[in-house]
Design a protein around this motif. Structure first.
Motif, PDB file in Angstrom:
ATOM      1  N   ILE A  40       0.848  -1.177   0.000  1.00  0.00           N
ATOM      2  CA  ILE A  40       0.000   0.000   0.000  1.00  0.00           C
ATOM      3  C   ILE A  40       0.888   1.232   0.000  1.00  0.00           C
ATOM      4  N   GLY A  41       0.459   2.261  -0.686  1.00  0.00           N
ATOM      5  CA  GLY A  41       1.211   3.503  -0.717  1.00  0.00           C
ATOM      6  C   GLY A  41       0.287   4.677  -0.953  1.00  0.00           C
ATOM      7  N   GLY A  80       6.518   7.215   5.167  1.00  0.00           N
ATOM      8  CA  GLY A  80       7.720   7.639   4.462  1.00  0.00           C
ATOM      9  C   GLY A  80       8.532   6.482   3.926  1.00  0.00           C
ATOM     10  N   GLY A  81       9.471   6.812   3.096  1.00  0.00           N
ATOM     11  CA  GLY A  81      10.315   5.797   2.484  1.00  0.00           C
ATOM     12  C   GLY A  81      10.525   6.097   1.022  1.00  0.00           C
ATOM     13  N   ALA A  87      -2.657   1.726   7.307  1.00  0.00           N
ATOM     14  CA  ALA A  87      -1.752   2.748   6.769  1.00  0.00           C
ATOM     15  C   ALA A  87      -1.803   4.013   7.615  1.00  0.00           C
ATOM     16  N   ARG A  88      -2.969   4.363   8.103  1.00  0.00           N
ATOM     17  CA  ARG A  88      -3.107   5.578   8.916  1.00  0.00           C
ATOM     18  C   ARG A  88      -2.388   5.450  10.249  1.00  0.00           C
ATOM     19  N   VAL A  89      -2.236   4.229  10.758  1.00  0.00           N
ATOM     20  CA  VAL A  89      -1.475   4.022  11.995  1.00  0.00           C
ATOM     21  C   VAL A  89      -0.046   4.541  11.791  1.00  0.00           C
ATOM     22  N   TRP A  90       0.522   4.305  10.610  1.00  0.00           N
ATOM     23  CA  TRP A  90       1.893   4.721  10.321  1.00  0.00           C
ATOM     24  C   TRP A  90       2.024   6.210  10.117  1.00  0.00           C
ATOM     25  N   THR A  91       0.943   6.905   9.825  1.00  0.00           N
ATOM     26  CA  THR A  91       1.029   8.329   9.480  1.00  0.00           C
ATOM     27  C   THR A  91       0.457   9.243  10.552  1.00  0.00           C
ATOM     28  N   THR A  92      -0.091   8.688  11.638  1.00  0.00           N
ATOM     29  CA  THR A  92      -0.673   9.499  12.707  1.00  0.00           C
ATOM     30  C   THR A  92       0.376   9.732  13.788  1.00  0.00           C
ATOM     31  N   PRO A  93       0.680  10.989  14.094  1.00  0.00           N
ATOM     32  CA  PRO A  93       1.668  11.264  15.134  1.00  0.00           C
ATOM     33  C   PRO A  93       1.212  10.713  16.494  1.00  0.00           C
ATOM     34  N   VAL A  94       2.154  10.272  17.290  1.00  0.00           N
ATOM     35  CA  VAL A  94       1.871   9.754  18.620  1.00  0.00           C
ATOM     36  C   VAL A  94       1.269  10.880  19.479  1.00  0.00           C
ATOM     37  N   GLY A  95       0.232  10.553  20.218  1.00  0.00           N
ATOM     38  CA  GLY A  95      -0.400  11.532  21.094  1.00  0.00           C
ATOM     39  C   GLY A  95      -1.466  12.372  20.438  1.00  0.00           C
ATOM     40  N   SER A  96      -1.683  12.227  19.114  1.00  0.00           N
ATOM     41  CA  SER A  96      -2.738  13.001  18.460  1.00  0.00           C
ATOM     42  C   SER A  96      -4.034  12.218  18.474  1.00  0.00           C
TER      43      SER A  96
END
Length: 71
Positions: free
Chosen positions: A21-22, A39-40, A61-70
């Motif tokens: 997925i990308g 990223g990558g 995919a959204r897990v990888w792009t969501t900042p921690v604590g948001s």
């Protein structure tokens, strides 16, 4: 599932060659350019070799792009 789907810039798509997925960054000269969630390295693929991701794939995919604590 014969519905016609066309990738758009900023959407997620799945490369059917390896089920990666990308995020579609650009569509240029008959190719779609994707980057992995978070990223990558960008890779190119023919738009007809992409499929619409499932809801579960988009959520992963959204897990990888969501900042921690948001929220």
């Amino acid at each position: 599932m014969s519905e016609k789907w066309t990738p758009t810039r900023g959407s997620y798509a799945v490369d059917t060659a390896d089920n990666r997925i990308g995020e579609v960054r650009r569509l240029f000269k008959g190719s779609a350019y994707l980057v992995p969630p978070g990223g990558g390295a960008e890779w190119a693929v023919q738009p007809e070799a992409l499929r619409r991701p499932t809801t579960a794939e988009v959520e992963r995919a959204r897990v990888w792009t969501t900042p921690v604590g948001s929220r």
